[in-house]
Design an enzyme around this catalytic site. Structure first.
Site, mmCIF file in Angstrom:
data_model
loop_
_atom_site.group_PDB
_atom_site.id
_atom_site.type_symbol
_atom_site.label_atom_id
_atom_site.label_comp_id
_atom_site.label_asym_id
_atom_site.label_seq_id
_atom_site.Cartn_x
_atom_site.Cartn_y
_atom_site.Cartn_z
ATOM 1 N N GLU A 161 -14.436 -20.628 65.926
ATOM 2 C CA GLU A 161 -14.056 -19.468 66.743
ATOM 3 C C GLU A 161 -12.635 -19.042 66.360
ATOM 4 O O GLU A 161 -12.453 -18.285 65.431
ATOM 5 C CB GLU A 161 -14.247 -19.762 68.232
ATOM 6 C CG GLU A 161 -15.758 -19.875 68.524
ATOM 7 C CD GLU A 161 -16.130 -19.928 69.993
ATOM 8 O OE1 GLU A 161 -15.247 -19.863 70.857
ATOM 9 O OE2 GLU A 161 -17.327 -20.038 70.271
HETATM 10 C C1 HEC Z 1 -15.612 -16.119 67.626
HETATM 11 C C2 HEC Z 1 -16.063 -15.505 68.830
HETATM 12 C C3 HEC Z 1 -15.466 -15.916 70.148
HETATM 13 C C4 HEC Z 1 -14.141 -15.969 70.498
HETATM 14 C C5 HEC Z 1 -12.943 -15.676 69.631
HETATM 15 C C6 HEC Z 1 -14.115 -16.316 71.898
HETATM 16 N N1 HEC Z 1 -15.388 -16.468 72.373
HETATM 17 FE FE1 HEC Z 1 -15.910 -16.805 74.293
HETATM 18 N N2 HEC Z 1 -17.784 -17.171 73.704
HETATM 19 C C7 HEC Z 1 -18.280 -16.988 72.428
HETATM 20 C C8 HEC Z 1 -19.619 -17.554 72.348
HETATM 21 C C9 HEC Z 1 -20.519 -17.544 71.132
HETATM 22 C C10 HEC Z 1 -19.899 -18.094 73.622
HETATM 23 C C11 HEC Z 1 -21.161 -18.871 74.031
HETATM 24 C C12 HEC Z 1 -21.016 -20.277 73.476
HETATM 25 C C13 HEC Z 1 -21.929 -21.291 74.112
HETATM 26 O O1 HEC Z 1 -22.470 -21.015 75.189
HETATM 27 O O2 HEC Z 1 -22.085 -22.378 73.544
HETATM 28 C C14 HEC Z 1 -18.742 -17.814 74.458
HETATM 29 C C15 HEC Z 1 -18.644 -18.111 75.821
HETATM 30 C C16 HEC Z 1 -17.622 -17.652 76.639
HETATM 31 C C17 HEC Z 1 -17.630 -17.657 78.081
HETATM 32 C C18 HEC Z 1 -18.770 -18.118 78.968
HETATM 33 C C19 HEC Z 1 -19.474 -16.976 79.643
HETATM 34 C C20 HEC Z 1 -20.749 -17.392 80.294
HETATM 35 O O3 HEC Z 1 -21.444 -16.528 80.823
HETATM 36 O O4 HEC Z 1 -21.089 -18.582 80.265
HETATM 37 C C21 HEC Z 1 -16.420 -17.156 78.490
HETATM 38 C C22 HEC Z 1 -15.954 -16.946 79.908
HETATM 39 C C23 HEC Z 1 -15.659 -16.865 77.291
HETATM 40 N N3 HEC Z 1 -16.418 -17.164 76.192
HETATM 41 C C24 HEC Z 1 -14.344 -16.440 77.274
HETATM 42 C C25 HEC Z 1 -13.552 -16.470 76.126
HETATM 43 C C26 HEC Z 1 -12.093 -16.445 76.115
HETATM 44 C C27 HEC Z 1 -11.233 -16.357 77.348
HETATM 45 C C28 HEC Z 1 -11.704 -16.483 74.814
HETATM 46 C C29 HEC Z 1 -10.301 -16.542 74.250
HETATM 47 C C30 HEC Z 1 -9.504 -17.691 74.663
HETATM 48 C C31 HEC Z 1 -12.925 -16.515 74.013
HETATM 49 N N4 HEC Z 1 -14.012 -16.547 74.843
HETATM 50 C C32 HEC Z 1 -12.952 -16.474 72.624
HETATM 51 C C33 HEC Z 1 -17.614 -16.382 71.402
HETATM 52 C C34 HEC Z 1 -16.240 -16.263 71.332
#
Ligand code: HEC
Ligand code: HEC
Length: 375
Positions: A161
């Site tokens: 990520e």
């Molecule tokens: C490279 C892409 C990427 C980045 C950068 C990223 N995310 Fe995500 N995020 C994802 C993915 C893919 C998932 C689901 C992963 C899983 O469930 O295993 C996720 C899951 C989440 C969720 C869960 C939502 C739910 O409904 O369960 C939240 C809240 C979230 N991210 C917030 C953030 C925050 C805040 C940041 C920065 C600190 C961030 N993400 C950075 C791709 C990203």
């Protein structure tokens, strides 16, 4: 005793006990909205009243903010969290921010089947929306983080990520950007050492708690019979009568429980055509009964967050609903039912507050200039 007198008494007792004028303001406001709600409900047709009664068993309007339980939010924390959310300098390469995969201009998602992260490598899962996510009882498709604060610690250090190697790396990076020291001190005024990894995650989490997107469905739930069109009301009825509400309920229409994808008919990949088999919660717990269990996703803004499912394997909302009917309910929904449900789901497209939609001004570069680093 008339109602007005009781309310005055309540306000008086509270103001003498707390002498906080803001407390009084919020009580007056909530009473006003209660009164407005009762007035609106009195004007509903019999049919709308029945529908509203049924809907209130399953759903609730979105709150203005998803209040945290373990700490008190403040405005400085939210405003710091917003800057961090948009700041690509939290990533090793200096090119990826939370907003890269959860774009607030496109309903908190990246609209990719699975997200592309550090060194432009695609991960295994679809990015769920951050909008209204703070209300979920757990975070991630497999629920491995308890809340948005805990969740925010993950992606920055995730090698596919944002790819930062360890917590100290991130904190050192933030220290080179002078303004952040002051912003952390303002957000966490009682702490001798405010610039920590935990506080960074807490600030981001508190910003996410403000990302609520009220829509016309909330107005309907508050008694406004004209908030939904006849077609949307029909869809709402179908959604409940068919049984989608056994899993998709609460203020976000999901995010409350885990369920097996392929509960009645499976395996799920025979319907979605998924190429990689994701075992869901089992991958975290190793417990046999957790195989293919996923968090039931919320459905607010669902018309805008394609592609669907944990691996983004289906682009079409109609097909997604058809699959849900078969795999989760063992029902072949008619085209008419599917179209009605789509009409309802489209009414769940909401609006972020102006504050959340306004881009932040990021602190400028510090002493050491950081360069793109794709190693
Ligand atoms: C490279 C892409 C990427 C980045 C950068 C990223 N995310 Fe995500 N995020 C994802 C993915 C893919 C998932 C689901 C992963 C899983 O469930 O295993 C996720 C899951 C989440 C969720 C869960 C939502 C739910 O409904 O369960 C939240 C809240 C979230 N991210 C917030 C953030 C925050 C805040 C940041 C920065 C600190 C961030 N993400 C950075 C791709 C990203
Ligand atoms: C038994 C529980 C259950 C029932 C009933 C159910 N769902 Fe789901 N729904 C889920 C789960 C679990 C997922 C996540 C599957 C995955 O991606 O692994 C899901 C995913 C979805 C998605 C995709 C969301 C996204 O962000 O990708 C939509 C849309 C959806 N459901 C709509 C419906 C509709 C409409 C009905 C009624 C016809 C329904 N569901 C019935 C559990 C259920």
């Amino acid at each position: 005793m008339n109602k007005k007198w009781i309310s005055t008494a309540v306000v008086l007792t509270l103001t003498t006990a707390l002498t906080f004028s803001c407390e009084q303001g919020s009580i007056d406001a909530s009473e006003k909205s209660q009164d407005a709600e009762s007035e609106a409900i009195a004007e509903l047709s019999q049919e709308d009243l029945e529908l509203l009664k049924q809907a209130k068993k399953f759903f609730k309007p979105l709150p203005e903010v998803a209040e945290p339980t373990g700490y008190a939010m403040n405005d400085d924390m939210v405003s710091l969290g917003k800057k961090l959310y948009f700041d690509t300098r939290l990533s090793k390469s200096n090119t990826i921010s939370c907003n890269s995969c959860h774009n607030l201009a496109s309903f908190g998602v990246d609209n990719n089947p699975t997200s592309i992260g550090h060194k432009w490598v695609a991960g295994p899962r679809n990015s769920p929306t951050v909008l209204n996510a703070a209300l979920h009882t757990a975070q991630f498709w497999d629920g491995r983080a308890e809340d948005v604060e805990e969740q925010a610690e993950g992606p920055i250090l995730n090698p596919i990520e944002m790819g930062s190697p360890h917590e100290e790396f991130v904190i050192d990076r933030l220290r080179t950007i002078e303004t952040y020291e002051d912003l952390f001190a303002a957000a966490f005024p009682d702490e001798p050492q405010p610039l920590t990894y935990k506080n960074m995650a807490r600030a981001i989490g508190s910003f996410e708690r403000t990302l609520m997107t009220p829509d016309r469905f909330d107005d309907f739930l508050r008694g406004d019979g004209n908030a939904l069109t006849a077609a949307e009301k029909k869809g709402l009825k179908s959604f409940m009568d068919v049984g989608c509400t056994t899993c998709h309920s609460g203020p976000v229409l999901g995010g409350q429980i885990f369920q097996k994808f392929g509960l009645i008919k499976g395996p799920y990949w025979e319907y979605t055509g998924s190429e990689n088999i994701d075992e869901g919660k089992y991958e975290v717990t190793g417990v046999e009964s957790d195989k293919y269990m996923f968090k039931v996703p919320g459905l607010r803004n669902i018309a805008k967050t394609a592609p669907y499912f944990h691996d983004g394997s289906v682009w079409d909302l109609e097909k997604t609903i058809e699959i849900m009917g078969v795999t989760q309910l063992g029902k072949e929904l008619t085209e008419e039912q599917i179209n009605e449900i789509v009409d309802f789901l489209e009414a769940l497209t909401g609006e972020l507050s102006k504050e959340a939609r306004t881009l932040p001004i990021l602190p400028r570069m510090g002493k050491e200039t950081t360069k793109p680093d794709f190693s």
